[in-house]
Design an enzyme around this catalytic site. Structure first.
Site, PDB file in Angstrom:
ATOM      1  CG  ASP A 516      -1.784   1.235   1.314  1.00 26.44           C
ATOM      2  OD1 ASP A 516      -2.832   1.295   0.654  1.00 26.44           O
ATOM      3  OD2 ASP A 516      -1.400   2.167   2.056  1.00 26.44           O
ATOM      4  N   GLY A 544      -4.897   2.146  -0.671  1.00 26.50           N
ATOM      5  CA  GLY A 544      -4.424   1.407  -1.836  1.00 26.50           C
ATOM      6  C   GLY A 544      -4.831  -0.047  -1.785  1.00 26.50           C
ATOM      7  CG  ASP A 545      -2.890  -2.981   0.685  1.00 24.72           C
ATOM      8  OD1 ASP A 545      -2.405  -3.130  -0.448  1.00 24.72           O
ATOM      9  OD2 ASP A 545      -2.226  -3.080   1.733  1.00 24.72           O
ATOM     10  CG  MET A 546     -10.670  -0.474   1.464  1.00 25.42           C
ATOM     11  SD  MET A 546     -11.294  -1.866   2.414  1.00 25.42           S
ATOM     12  CE  MET A 546     -10.940  -1.306   4.078  1.00 25.42           C
ATOM     13  N   GLY A 549      -8.627  -4.318  -3.241  1.00 24.47           N
ATOM     14  CA  GLY A 549      -9.495  -5.432  -2.904  1.00 24.47           C
ATOM     15  C   GLY A 549     -10.917  -5.230  -3.384  1.00 24.47           C
TER      16      GLY A 549
END
Length: 771
Positions: A516, A544-546, A549
């Site tokens: 992220d 970024g990760d959220m 996903g």
């Protein structure tokens, strides 16, 4: 309906009504994926050119009178499969028949009913960031809270709305989907909220750092900022060697994940002077050679001009109906069918408001509707989940919430590495990670050694009965395991195979490892966030990760919808970098239109004032008084005399320093609660900047049912966050537990036909692990 059209949503009809940024973004994603989106223009469209280019591409536009719902609206509802609405004013004269017979998605700032803050569309994201605890997490320790450089609540709400709609499309029956921005913003707190539930310690602002991981920061280099994320033992050893300090890796004070976190201040003092000794480019090259997650903190222009961004097609050219061209921000989705057919969204033209009214009305025809079903929309869908860390598990958790049978395949010895992340429910030695728990509810865990031939054989048996496979290894790993898309498509042609990586399977950075922090830096988001003249900061939630996903969940659902129509599976190549470039949306569009100085603005409006944070006697509040009626209310509450410099929002922006000199001393004389109460009574959008702990305990959040308790088989009673979606009036995921490592191995092997002795043999040989 053409079965050979590669667009997964070809033939899906979407009616978009009264939307602002969140709803427009949701409908734009559906249009990118091939849906026929008709946007209904209700009254005056006050969005600027950047917003229209970012959110209205590829849609058709119809104008109706919002004060006179009638035959046109009824025919449009009869034509549509989906209605996305963010403003109920279009049917204020009464309900419209037929909405209960299709997929109907409504978006609101705070949900329906009860006392809610005053908010106009331009202020909703700012207020929601403040009320949810998101804003308090962004900024430097000891400094002021900062609004994220992009409208995270609006955009994430749009993605969740698209997920809810697509789940209804896959289910094939009418669904009522409700999404509140406050719910989504709380969901963005993710592992930080569950960590707070576990140990009672609420994280706060850490600049570019991380509340539970170190090193995971931006550092000053000789000529700029570089981010590094060597948080695992292997990355930490590689980092120390690359920095010329092997002794740090051997130092007992820094030996483990938890010790580095506890000693982060003294370790920071060791690292900072080292990194100041070279340029950003030099460190990026050194860390790349050493296999350390790292990258430059790029400006918005630098991120958009990055060769990898261009090579991935994230800044395509859009042609207007009059033939003029503009560069725009592209879509991150890429699909490939087993026969080699590919689909990549090609942004369509942005039409003037109402330009397609006659054409659309001439081609309307009503649809037959399937009956409703009480089951969760993804009932009967099996997902093989090969993901770990954050982004991939976030995607599969969304699918599990919606009813899919998600079988999480983990390495037998330690499982998903985040099972060791602090804090723990229970003891550090025998507990369960709050981080892992926040991302893996409602899944089954199978512990399987994929390095062994027998382990891969068991996985293939599992895939034979699956609809979806999701993985987030580095590009090339699945091929080395003999599990690449071509191999699996030949074996299981209907499989929806989704790959998520930092930079995708193509482009010059395809082999670069990323997390992220690195993706936020290289997509321009860190440089966009924070105060003018200060060091840039990371957005406090792992956006970024959220976002990666959530987009992966959209891709899975779109792939399932396309399979139902065309009868074949697909491979999705999704890159976190592409996703974050896409989220730059209208901010990036300003730069692409030639606007100069598009950089961080703290929590101020980019074009109008006053909009942002203000310090009261006991804390911070946010407000937005850019509309004339809101400014009049603010001036009355604060006793601001008439001033020619402040007659409209543009002039107030031009004289913002003088405006601050008037407002700041007045706000300093009162408390946050007093000012919010008085401003709200005067009709001014305003809210307190709440900490994570205060947000989670506020009636606005607790009354929404977002926090639930359940009995975990290993550590007893725990608390978790539920899904921000409401589907048919129910909140998915509520009550579901995360699995103990290998808890379901025995059951899944039995389902695959392995008898007791064979299961025992596989366990004895270390091929599998049963809890």
């Amino acid at each position: 309906m053409a079965r050979d059209d590669p667009a997964p949503l070809h033939g899906i009809r979407v009616l978009e009504v009264g939307t602002h940024r969140a709803g427009a973004f949701a409908a734009a994603m559906l249009a990118d994926l091939g849906a026929d989106v008709v946007a209904v223009a209700c009254g005056t469209d006050d969005r600027d050119e950047a917003a229209r280019l970012a959110f209205d591409r590829g849609k058709r536009s119809v104008s109706v009178d919002p004060r006179r719902p009638g035959e046109v609206e009824r025919r449009l509802v009869g034509w549509a499969d989906v209605v996305v609405e963010e403003d109920l004013a279009w049917r204020s004269a009464g309900p419209l028949d037929g909405l209960d017979r299709l997929i109907h998605c409504t978006i609101t700032p705070y949900g329906h009913g009860g006392d809610r803050p005053v908010a106009d569309p331009g202020s909703q994201d700012l207020l929601v960031q403040a009320l949810s605890g998101n804003m308090d997490l962004t900024g430097f320790a000891g400094g002021p809270p900062s609004e994220a450089g992009i409208p995270v609540a609006d955009l994430a709400t749009g993605v969740f709305a698209a997920i809810g709609v697509l789940a209804g499309v896959v289910a094939g029956g009418p669904r009522r989907v409700e999404v509140a921005k406050i719910d989504v913003a709380v969901a963005l707190l993710s592992y930080m909220a569950v960590g707070y539930f576990a140990d009672g310690e609420a994280p706060t602002r850490v600049g570019t750092g991380h509340s539970t991981i170190f090193p995971y920061n931006a550092f000053e280099a000789a000529d700029g900022e570089v981010v590094v994320a060597p948080f695992t033992s292997r990355f930490w050893r590689n980092f120390a060697t690359a920095a010329g300090r092997d002794d740090l890796a051997r130092d007992d004070r820094y030996r483990s994940f938890s010790r580095r976190l506890r000693a982060k201040h003294e370790l920071m003092a060791e690292i900072e002077p080292i990194l100041r000794g070279r340029t950003v480019d030099e460190w990026v090259a050194i860390f790349a050679a050493a296999d350390v997650p790292a990258g430059p903190v790029l400006t918005l222009g630098g991120a958009l001009a990055l060769p990898h961004t261009v090579a991935r097609g994230m800044t395509p050219v859009l042609t207007a109906p009059d033939g003029t061209t503009r560069r725009t921000v592209g879509s991150p989705f890429r699909f490939r069918a087993p026969d080699g057919t590919t689909f990549r969204p090609d942004p369509g033209a942005v039409h003037d408001a109402g330009a397609d009214t006659a054409e659309v009305l001439a081609g309307l025809d009503a649809r037959d509707r399937r009956p409703a079903t009480p089951q969760p929309p993804l009932t009967g869908v099996r997902v093989v989940d090969l993901t770990r860390m954050f982004a991939g598990p976030c995607a599969t958790e969304v699918l599990a919430d919606l009813g899919a049978d998600v079988v999480k395949v983990e390495e037998p010895r330690i499982g998903d590495p985040t099972r060791r992340n602090l804090p723990m429910w229970g003891s550090d030695d025998d507990g369960e990670s709050a981080y892992f728990m926040s991302l893996n509810r409602a899944k089954r865990s199978v512990a399987l050694d994929l390095r062994s031939e027998e382990g891969r054989a068991v996985l293939l048996e599992l895939i034979d009965g699956a609809d979806v496979l999701v993985e987030n290894f580095r590009p090339g790993v699945m091929a080395r395991l003999g599990l690449d898309h071509e191999t699996l498509a030949a074996r299981r042609p209907g499989l929806v195979f989704c790959s998520l990586s930092g930079f995708g399977a193509t482009g010059p950075l395809r082999d670069k490892i990323s997390f992220d922090l690195v993706n936020q830096a290289m997509a321009g988001m860190i440089e966009l966030t924070g105060d003018v003249g200060e060091r840039p900061v990371r957005i406090g939630v792992p956006i970024g990760d959220m976002a990666g996903g959530l987009h992966l969940a959209v891709a899975v659902l779109a792939g399932l919808a396309g399979r139902a129509r065309a009868g074949k599976g697909c491979w999705v190549d999704l890159a976190l970098h592409d996703v974050l470039i896409g989220l730059l949306s209208d901010v990036a569009q300003r730069h692409l239109l030639g606007e100069e100085g598009t950089t961080r603005a703290g929590s101020r409006g980019r074009d109008t004032a006053p909009h942002g944070r203000y310090r009261a006697r006991d804390g911070w509040l946010v407000l937005s008084a850019v509309r004339d009626e809101h400014w009049a209310g603010l001036a009355e509450v604060l006793g601001v005399p008439p001033d020619d410099r402040f007659t409209d929002a543009r002039r107030r922006k031009e004289h913002e320093a003088a405006l601050d000199a008037v407002l700041a001393p007045r706000f300093a004389t009162g408390d946050v609660a007093q000012w919010v109460r008085d401003l709200t009574a005067a009709g001014v959008p305003a809210a307190p900047v709440r900490s994570l702990a205060d947000a989670l305990g506020s009636p606005l959040v607790t009354g929404r049912g977002l926090v639930y308790e359940f009995d975990h088989p290993a550590v007893g009673r725990v608390r978790n966050l539920a899904s921000p979606l409401l589907v048919d009036g129910r909140r998915p995921g509520t009550g579901a537990a995360s699995p103990v490592l290998g808890a379901d191995t025995d059951d899944v092997l039995a389902e695959l036909g392995h008898d007791g002795p064979d299961r025992a043999r596989l366990a004895a040989e270390g091929v599998v692990r049963c809890s």
